[in-house]
Design a protein around this motif. Structure first.
Motif, PDB file in Angstrom:
ATOM      1  N   ILE A   1      48.129  24.802  52.572  1.00 10.07           N
ATOM      2  CA  ILE A   1      47.553  25.899  51.795  1.00 10.07           C
ATOM      3  C   ILE A   1      48.626  26.899  51.385  1.00 10.07           C
ATOM      4  N   SER A   2      49.598  27.129  52.225  1.00 12.14           N
ATOM      5  CA  SER A   2      50.656  28.090  51.897  1.00 12.14           C
ATOM      6  C   SER A   2      51.450  27.665  50.659  1.00 12.14           C
ATOM      7  N   GLU A   3      51.357  26.402  50.271  1.00  8.77           N
ATOM      8  CA  GLU A   3      52.056  25.893  49.093  1.00  8.77           C
ATOM      9  C   GLU A   3      51.181  25.895  47.838  1.00  8.77           C
ATOM     10  N   TYR A   4      49.935  26.328  47.965  1.00  9.74           N
ATOM     11  CA  TYR A   4      49.020  26.355  46.829  1.00  9.74           C
ATOM     12  C   TYR A   4      49.458  27.396  45.809  1.00  9.74           C
TER      13      TYR A   4
ATOM     14  N   LYS B   1      48.093  29.962  42.527  1.00  9.22           N
ATOM     15  CA  LYS B   1      46.890  30.741  42.252  1.00  9.22           C
ATOM     16  C   LYS B   1      45.826  29.864  41.596  1.00  9.22           C
ATOM     17  N   GLU B   2      46.250  28.984  40.705  1.00  9.46           N
ATOM     18  CA  GLU B   2      45.312  28.096  40.033  1.00  9.46           C
ATOM     19  C   GLU B   2      44.614  27.179  41.033  1.00  9.46           C
ATOM     20  N   MET B   3      45.363  26.681  41.987  1.00  6.58           N
ATOM     21  CA  MET B   3      44.774  25.810  43.008  1.00  6.58           C
ATOM     22  C   MET B   3      43.811  26.592  43.892  1.00  6.58           C
TER      23      MET B   3
ATOM     24  N   ASN C   1      47.318  35.692  45.318  1.00 11.85           N
ATOM     25  CA  ASN C   1      47.715  36.924  44.641  1.00 11.85           C
ATOM     26  C   ASN C   1      46.492  37.631  44.047  1.00 11.85           C
ATOM     27  N   TYR C   2      45.433  37.736  44.878  1.00 11.39           N
ATOM     28  CA  TYR C   2      44.183  38.353  44.454  1.00 11.39           C
ATOM     29  C   TYR C   2      44.220  39.859  44.648  1.00 11.39           C
ATOM     30  N   SER C   3      43.534  40.558  43.774  1.00  9.84           N
ATOM     31  CA  SER C   3      43.342  41.992  43.951  1.00  9.84           C
ATOM     32  C   SER C   3      42.222  42.185  44.971  1.00  9.84           C
ATOM     33  N   ASP C   4      42.070  43.412  45.447  1.00 10.38           N
ATOM     34  CA  ASP C   4      40.988  43.716  46.392  1.00 10.38           C
ATOM     35  C   ASP C   4      39.630  43.398  45.779  1.00 10.38           C
ATOM     36  N   GLU C   5      39.474  43.714  44.505  1.00 12.72           N
ATOM     37  CA  GLU C   5      38.200  43.475  43.830  1.00 12.72           C
ATOM     38  C   GLU C   5      37.892  41.978  43.740  1.00 12.72           C
ATOM     39  N   GLU C   6      38.913  41.168  43.445  1.00  6.30           N
ATOM     40  CA  GLU C   6      38.710  39.721  43.354  1.00  6.30           C
ATOM     41  C   GLU C   6      38.285  39.140  44.702  1.00  6.30           C
TER      42      GLU C   6
END
Length: 111
Positions: free
Chosen positions: A3-6, A8-10, A45-50
């Protein structure tokens, strides 16, 4: 792939519940719910809202998906890791927390 290699799209293509299953399988040990969410947030790399929009469904899924087991306050593991006796031991205290009061006990509380 870990998972650490995923990318954002994945991360976007998978539900948090499926990502949690993969993460716990990789780690092989119980993980704090908030640490898991923070890990997903960092990798995607999600925001808090996401993250907030996905967390409610994620928590519901954790509680209803038979692959997972709550092992303590905010700690989660995979059900496959535990024997039936282990599972009973881990969940039994939450079931037996409340005492039933009889009328005499209730009278003492009212005064």
């Amino acid at each position: 792939m870990k998972i650490s290699e995923y990318t954002k799209e994945m991360m976007d293509e998978n539900s948090f519940i499926d990502l949690a299953y993969m993460a716990l399988s990789e780690k092989g040990k119980e993980v704090n719910l908030y640490e898991l969410i923070d890990e997903f947030k960092a990798i995607g790399n999600y925001s808090d809202e996401e993250v907030e929009t996905r967390v409610v469904q994620f928590y519901t899924d954790l509680n209803t998906d038979g692959r997972f087991l709550s092992t303590g306050e905010y700690m989660w593991g995979l059900r496959d890791w535990y024997s039936v006796d282990d599972i009973e031991e881990k969940i039994a205290p939450t079931v037996q927390k409340f005492d039933i009061l009889d009328e005499e006990d209730e009278d003492c509380l009212i005064r």
